[in-house]
Design a protein around this motif. Structure first.
Motif, PDB file in Angstrom:
ATOM      1  N   GLN A  72       0.828  -1.196   0.000  1.00  0.00           N
ATOM      2  CA  GLN A  72       0.000   0.000   0.000  1.00  0.00           C
ATOM      3  C   GLN A  72       0.870   1.256   0.000  1.00  0.00           C
ATOM      4  OE1 GLN A  72      -2.920  -0.527   3.077  1.00  0.00           O
ATOM      5  NE2 GLN A  72      -3.862  -2.233   1.988  1.00  0.00           N
ATOM      6  N   VAL A  73       0.442   2.210  -0.803  1.00  0.00           N
ATOM      7  CA  VAL A  73       1.237   3.409  -1.073  1.00  0.00           C
ATOM      8  C   VAL A  73       0.427   4.644  -0.673  1.00  0.00           C
ATOM      9  CG1 VAL A  73       2.390   4.694  -2.932  1.00  0.00           C
ATOM     10  CG2 VAL A  73       2.294   2.202  -3.031  1.00  0.00           C
ATOM     11  N   PRO A  74       1.052   5.603   0.037  1.00  0.00           N
ATOM     12  CA  PRO A  74       0.344   6.856   0.368  1.00  0.00           C
ATOM     13  C   PRO A  74      -0.070   7.607  -0.900  1.00  0.00           C
ATOM     14  CG  PRO A  74       2.402   6.678   1.606  1.00  0.00           C
ATOM     15  CD  PRO A  74       2.393   5.557   0.595  1.00  0.00           C
ATOM     16  N   TRP A  75      -1.135   8.379  -0.797  1.00  0.00           N
ATOM     17  CA  TRP A  75      -1.695   9.073  -1.962  1.00  0.00           C
ATOM     18  C   TRP A  75      -0.698  10.023  -2.629  1.00  0.00           C
ATOM     19  CZ3 TRP A  75      -5.469   7.120  -4.461  1.00  0.00           C
ATOM     20  CH2 TRP A  75      -6.408   6.347  -3.803  1.00  0.00           C
ATOM     21  N   THR A  76       0.172  10.637  -1.848  1.00  0.00           N
ATOM     22  CA  THR A  76       1.155  11.542  -2.454  1.00  0.00           C
ATOM     23  C   THR A  76       2.107  10.767  -3.370  1.00  0.00           C
ATOM     24  OG1 THR A  76       2.566  11.325  -0.499  1.00  0.00           O
ATOM     25  CG2 THR A  76       1.116  13.248  -0.598  1.00  0.00           C
ATOM     26  N   GLN A  77       2.486   9.564  -2.949  1.00  0.00           N
ATOM     27  CA  GLN A  77       3.377   8.744  -3.776  1.00  0.00           C
ATOM     28  C   GLN A  77       2.633   8.161  -4.976  1.00  0.00           C
ATOM     29  OE1 GLN A  77       4.895   6.109  -0.778  1.00  0.00           O
ATOM     30  NE2 GLN A  77       6.580   7.484  -0.264  1.00  0.00           N
ATOM     31  N   VAL A  78       1.349   7.904  -4.816  1.00  0.00           N
ATOM     32  CA  VAL A  78       0.532   7.461  -5.957  1.00  0.00           C
ATOM     33  C   VAL A  78       0.535   8.561  -7.015  1.00  0.00           C
ATOM     34  CG1 VAL A  78      -1.820   6.937  -6.739  1.00  0.00           C
ATOM     35  CG2 VAL A  78      -0.954   5.905  -4.627  1.00  0.00           C
ATOM     36  N   ALA A  79       0.342   9.803  -6.579  1.00  0.00           N
ATOM     37  CA  ALA A  79       0.328  10.943  -7.509  1.00  0.00           C
ATOM     38  C   ALA A  79       1.687  11.109  -8.186  1.00  0.00           C
ATOM     39  CB  ALA A  79      -0.056  12.219  -6.770  1.00  0.00           C
ATOM     40  N   GLU A 139       6.351  -1.194  -0.597  1.00  0.00           N
ATOM     41  CA  GLU A 139       5.760   0.087  -0.997  1.00  0.00           C
ATOM     42  C   GLU A 139       6.404   0.583  -2.292  1.00  0.00           C
ATOM     43  OE1 GLU A 139       5.611   4.410   1.096  1.00  0.00           O
ATOM     44  OE2 GLU A 139       5.369   2.687   2.432  1.00  0.00           O
ATOM     45  N   LEU A 140       7.711   0.390  -2.393  1.00  0.00           N
ATOM     46  CA  LEU A 140       8.449   0.774  -3.601  1.00  0.00           C
ATOM     47  C   LEU A 140       7.960  -0.041  -4.805  1.00  0.00           C
ATOM     48  CD1 LEU A 140      10.702   2.757  -4.259  1.00  0.00           C
ATOM     49  CD2 LEU A 140      12.355   0.952  -3.800  1.00  0.00           C
ATOM     50  N   GLY A 141       7.719  -1.328  -4.575  1.00  0.00           N
ATOM     51  CA  GLY A 141       7.167  -2.177  -5.640  1.00  0.00           C
ATOM     52  C   GLY A 141       5.806  -1.685  -6.086  1.00  0.00           C
ATOM     53  N   GLY A 142       4.980  -1.272  -5.124  1.00  0.00           N
ATOM     54  CA  GLY A 142       3.676  -0.704  -5.456  1.00  0.00           C
ATOM     55  C   GLY A 142       3.802   0.566  -6.265  1.00  0.00           C
ATOM     56  N   MET A 143       4.763   1.410  -5.884  1.00  0.00           N
ATOM     57  CA  MET A 143       4.981   2.658  -6.627  1.00  0.00           C
ATOM     58  C   MET A 143       5.413   2.383  -8.067  1.00  0.00           C
ATOM     59  SD  MET A 143       6.853   5.183  -3.914  1.00  0.00           S
ATOM     60  CE  MET A 143       7.172   6.412  -5.178  1.00  0.00           C
ATOM     61  N   PHE A 144       6.314   1.426  -8.253  1.00  0.00           N
ATOM     62  CA  PHE A 144       6.773   1.129  -9.611  1.00  0.00           C
ATOM     63  C   PHE A 144       5.676   0.468 -10.438  1.00  0.00           C
ATOM     64  CE2 PHE A 144      11.075   1.901  -7.962  1.00  0.00           C
ATOM     65  CZ  PHE A 144      11.522   2.759  -8.966  1.00  0.00           C
ATOM     66  N   PHE A 145       4.790  -0.295  -9.786  1.00  0.00           N
ATOM     67  CA  PHE A 145       3.649  -0.842 -10.515  1.00  0.00           C
ATOM     68  C   PHE A 145       2.744   0.300 -10.984  1.00  0.00           C
ATOM     69  CE2 PHE A 145      -0.716  -2.165 -10.873  1.00  0.00           C
ATOM     70  CZ  PHE A 145      -0.615  -3.249 -11.719  1.00  0.00           C
ATOM     71  N   ILE A 146       2.477   1.244 -10.092  1.00  0.00           N
ATOM     72  CA  ILE A 146       1.633   2.399 -10.449  1.00  0.00           C
ATOM     73  C   ILE A 146       2.276   3.184 -11.586  1.00  0.00           C
ATOM     74  CG2 ILE A 146       0.761   4.627  -9.621  1.00  0.00           C
ATOM     75  CD1 ILE A 146       0.494   3.212  -6.823  1.00  0.00           C
TER      76      ILE A 146
END
Length: 172
Positions: A72-79, A139-146
């Protein structure tokens, strides 16, 4: 019986982060090679709209990773990840071209595609090394997926628009 979340927790807590980073980088290199090979083969056959639409649809199943706390990734990192993905997608949209031949519409081969993929590999590797000190590996994996999904979805939509435009032009 062990719960799936407990299993994921155990894996992430028992494997050193550097091994997770190395493993995910190797998987990314294999996937990059696979994508480039598939793209090269695709340029030898007429393309169809469903072949443009299906990859992001299949990739969307990866969103299930976010059911687990580790990803799970915080919304700022999703953006942030989405914005970087959108920026990369513009290069892919710009360099993707089609051509009409007697038996259909073909994807033109592009050296820029390989350069973009290799650039992504380097940026991803450097990003993982730098960010893994401050951001958890899951979390980093989630960010790179996004980032990847935010790049592929607009690119494929752009491809579909170009494809439909060319199809309409030659169906007159």
């Amino acid at each position: 019986m062990i719960k799936l979340q407990e299993l994921v927790d155990y894996i992430f807590n028992s494997i050193p982060p550097i091994y997770l980073i190395i493993g995910s980088t190797v998987v990314f290199i294999v996937m990059t090679t696979f994508v480039y090979t598939m793209r090269a083969k695709a340029s030898n056959k007429p393309i169809q709209a469903k072949k443009i639409i299906l990859p992001p649809l299949f990739m969307s199943t990866g969103m299930l990773m976010f059911l687990f706390d580790e990803f799970q990734v915080p919304w700022t990192q999703v953006a942030e990840a989405s914005l970087v993905g959108l920026i990369f997608s513009t290069f892919l949209i710009y360099t993707t071209r089609f051509e009409m031949k007697e038996d259909g519409i073909y994807l033109k081969k592009s050296k820029a595609f390989l350069v973009i993929l290799l650039s992504l590999l380097v940026i991803r590797l450097v990003g993982k090394i730098v960010l893994s000190n401050t951001i958890d590996v899951g979390e980093l994996g989630g960010m790179f997926f996004i980032l990847a999904f935010s790049m592929i979805l607009p690119w494929r939509i752009g491809m579909l628009v170009k494809y439909k435009r060319l199809e309409k032009q030659y169906s007159k």
